[in-house]
Design a protein around this motif. Sequence first.
Motif, PDB file in Angstrom:
ATOM      1  N   ARG A  89      10.249   0.759   3.406  1.00  0.00           N
ATOM      2  CA  ARG A  89       9.323  -0.259   2.900  1.00  0.00           C
ATOM      3  C   ARG A  89       8.925  -1.213   4.025  1.00  0.00           C
ATOM      4  O   ARG A  89       9.618  -1.347   5.022  1.00  0.00           O
ATOM      5  N   ARG A  90       7.799  -1.884   3.811  1.00  0.00           N
ATOM      6  CA  ARG A  90       7.330  -2.853   4.806  1.00  0.00           C
ATOM      7  C   ARG A  90       7.776  -4.257   4.406  1.00  0.00           C
ATOM      8  O   ARG A  90       8.055  -4.531   3.246  1.00  0.00           O
ATOM      9  N   TRP A  91       7.788  -5.170   5.385  1.00  0.00           N
ATOM     10  CA  TRP A  91       8.221  -6.555   5.129  1.00  0.00           C
ATOM     11  C   TRP A  91       7.361  -7.221   4.073  1.00  0.00           C
ATOM     12  O   TRP A  91       7.862  -7.901   3.177  1.00  0.00           O
ATOM     13  N   ILE A  92       6.043  -7.010   4.159  1.00  0.00           N
ATOM     14  CA  ILE A  92       5.138  -7.722   3.237  1.00  0.00           C
ATOM     15  C   ILE A  92       5.223  -7.162   1.812  1.00  0.00           C
ATOM     16  O   ILE A  92       4.670  -7.746   0.890  1.00  0.00           O
ATOM     17  N   GLU A  93       5.953  -6.015   1.638  1.00  0.00           N
ATOM     18  CA  GLU A  93       6.103  -5.443   0.298  1.00  0.00           C
ATOM     19  C   GLU A  93       7.373  -5.940  -0.399  1.00  0.00           C
ATOM     20  O   GLU A  93       7.546  -5.727  -1.602  1.00  0.00           O
ATOM     21  N   LEU A  94       8.266  -6.605   0.356  1.00  0.00           N
ATOM     22  CA  LEU A  94       9.524  -7.067  -0.236  1.00  0.00           C
ATOM     23  C   LEU A  94       9.295  -8.293  -1.119  1.00  0.00           C
ATOM     24  O   LEU A  94       8.358  -9.073  -0.900  1.00  0.00           O
ATOM     25  N   THR A  95      10.179  -8.471  -2.083  1.00  0.00           N
ATOM     26  CA  THR A  95      10.162  -9.720  -2.863  1.00  0.00           C
ATOM     27  C   THR A  95      10.793 -10.825  -2.015  1.00  0.00           C
ATOM     28  O   THR A  95      11.455 -10.560  -1.004  1.00  0.00           O
ATOM     29  N   GLN A  99      13.603 -10.666   1.000  1.00  0.00           N
ATOM     30  CA  GLN A  99      13.353 -11.230   2.334  1.00  0.00           C
ATOM     31  C   GLN A  99      14.460 -12.211   2.708  1.00  0.00           C
ATOM     32  O   GLN A  99      14.939 -12.211   3.850  1.00  0.00           O
ATOM     33  N   GLU A 135       1.928  -5.276  10.640  1.00  0.00           N
ATOM     34  CA  GLU A 135       1.603  -4.957   9.252  1.00  0.00           C
ATOM     35  C   GLU A 135       0.343  -5.687   8.790  1.00  0.00           C
ATOM     36  O   GLU A 135      -0.001  -5.650   7.610  1.00  0.00           O
ATOM     37  N   CYS A 136      -0.335  -6.378   9.712  1.00  0.00           N
ATOM     38  CA  CYS A 136      -1.531  -7.164   9.363  1.00  0.00           C
ATOM     39  C   CYS A 136      -2.781  -6.529   9.979  1.00  0.00           C
ATOM     40  O   CYS A 136      -2.721  -5.890  11.026  1.00  0.00           O
ATOM     41  N   TRP A 145       1.131 -14.817   7.162  1.00  0.00           N
ATOM     42  CA  TRP A 145       2.518 -14.353   7.100  1.00  0.00           C
ATOM     43  C   TRP A 145       3.422 -15.129   8.051  1.00  0.00           C
ATOM     44  O   TRP A 145       4.606 -15.313   7.777  1.00  0.00           O
TER      45      TRP A 145
END
Length: 822
Positions: A89-95, A99, A135-136, A145
């Motif tokens: 998974r990517r960082w921006i997809e975590l809750t 995080q 990821e941006c 972010w």
Amino acid sequence: MQAEDMEVPIINNLNDNGDRQRPKGKDVFKDQQKESESSMESPNLEFEYGDTDTLTAELSELYSYTEEPEFALNRDYFEEDFRSHARGRRWIELTVEEQRAYVMKLLDALEVTDRDKRLKVARAILYLAQGVFDECDTEVDVLHWSRHNVFLLYDMGIFTALLELLSMEIDNNQACSSAVRKPAISLADSTELRVLLSIMYLMVETIRVQTEDDRPEWRAAREAFKNELGSPLYNGEPFALLLFTMVTKFCSMNAPHFPMKKVLLLLWKTILFTLGGFEELQEMKVRGRERLNLPPLPEDSIKVVRAMRAASPPASAMELIEQQQQQKRGRRSRRPLVKQDSLDTYNERDPFKNDDARDEEEDPEDTDSGIEGEVDPLDRDVIIQPPPPPPPLRPPTERVNFPKGLPWAPKVREKDIEHFLETSRNKFIGFTLGNDIDTLVGLPRPIHESVKTLKQHKYVSIAEVQIKREEELQQCPLTLGEEEVEETPTEMLYLGMLPNLSQYVIALLKLLLAAAPTSKAKTDSINILADVLPEEMPITVLQSMKLGIDVNRHKEIIVKAISALLLLLLKHFKLNHIYQFEIVSQHLVFANCIPLILKFFNQNIMSYISAKNSICVLDFPHCVVHEMPELTAESLEAGDSNQFCWRNLFSCINLLRILNKLTKWKHSRTMMLVVFKSAPILKRALKVKQAMMQLYVLKLLKIQTKYLGRQWRKSNMKTMSAIYQKVRHRLNDDWAYGNDIDARPWDFQAEECALRESIEKFNSRRYDKNKNGDFTPVDNCLQSVLGQRVELPEDFHYSYEMWLEREVFSQPIQWEGLLQNP
């Protein structure tokens, strides 16, 4: 502290107007021609002065272009560690909870003893603070972010952990001693420090900036972080003092590997965050005046300056020489006007002017008109030659547009009213009444009207109230009791800086001198390029050009940070207490700050302000989001398309404001401006068509105008008109004539010593722990002394008889000794 503590910046080759000599020789003529050609009519600069540049610009200046490969390194270390935690998974997809759990894992990993592992974890944290840019897709996403992650990192206590690591690195004697022994220090020597300082800077700068869509918890976090940084929570002192210690350690050559640019940027932003910027200062000033029951400020200075329009600079020497030559050849009539300058609305011939010019023409002092070669032909005609018959009236379209009103409300000090009344009473009555400004008996009606006008514009500053209060506290220490000092962030910072204040000031000025574009490279000067030079020096022309731009940009950023930092310190200390401001000012003056700033301006200032020392495609966050185009020598030479360099114009205005603060109301320091021949240097700075910069230049010219001589004033009527239009009027100020200059001898030492005495009294009364030893009350009542409870050891009653025998009965009482002075 002596002035010898720092290298004295000597100003050479200054062509002062007071020399009354025309430039001689072909070389000088060529130089003037080059300068005049390069400084033809410059455009108005659309520059808005503020606390800082845009957030993107401020973040990009944190990194040197030589640090560019480290962005990928940070990403790789993060992804290597994150892959095992998030499983695809990517960082921006975590809750947010996921995080937080990962940040907690990083925080634990920071505490390992292995230095290399610790550095990898720090790089992963830096990647989070930089906005997980891989990821941006856009720069806006990166900033979004970055903001989200920084508040998350602060909430998890990362800043405190970083602070402990930073303290360890500062005290790392092994790294310091190996850096001292190295013949050449490069980027690799400061890797750990740079990573730590970069994370801390991103946290301070991101949290400091408020946005409209901030969440309530973020606003609460901002206030908490601000209070933490300004309070003595870190080793009993504010965070800024740790950074000041790094600066002094670097300048004393004990730690030449410290990345000074990052330290100075973080120090400046920490002071800006904890104490407040220019708008907060204005609000604090308004509240301070309300507390002291002083009338409100006549205007908001920030708004007045922003509403000002730039004026055209005075004509250059070459333009004036050409005009004079054309006149001699008779190629044009005497009457037509040279292009009208908005800088001098009033310098046209006045048909109603009387013939006073004939009297001035006969003055033997004014026969030499060769000052600076900048005598306007019109001014010469008006002042030196008898006026011709009045010309026919011109059509209305050619009329001069006079300004509707002056930008500033006039001000008068109480001292000025006292001086005016003292002179008037001596003249009309024959005696004086001291400081009485109310009794007008025996004075004629015009004097009554004058005093009424002066009182209407009387302005009492917070500083005057503070000085008066300090005098009362010194005279009556017992009756007035203890002064209640509010524990503001400014007060706590001053208290922490006071023991080593001179070292901090000298270190900052040394760095400013090393970064100034006019400074020559010397073998014994400090090396401020340790955190920009790569390990392997460039081998191609393109690499050399890129490094050259990087080095120049690096120096400009250092100048920007130091100038903004010094100005903030002076303004906040002055508002907190005038003597706190005066001690910092005096340290600056003794460390040769005045000639140093003049040395800085003794360059082609238009070239400095329009310098193109930046490569847009390499700036963060552009360089981490977009594909890197191929750089060529031509693209580097072209630079960006901006009309001016924001940071350089910002630095120039800051330095001029500092110079104004150091010299205002200080006769001896004003005379230093005259002695260091600042007039031609400052006049060259008027070529920059930016209203705020012109205002502060004109202020500096105004305070020394009366000492430059009548001939200078004749030759510079456009500048005199500009001073009249733009600078605040002080009623009774004789700045344009200089009739009282003989009444004030220049005694630098006496003035500074008297000021130092007042400062030392203030510091000893307020901060000396053993203060008022002579005034400590003594209890002389036998009953109350014997009635005091004394804490005794538990086993005392077993041995008190032996104690009485040893300490009391066996000791002979010397009654005569009680009558003698101790």
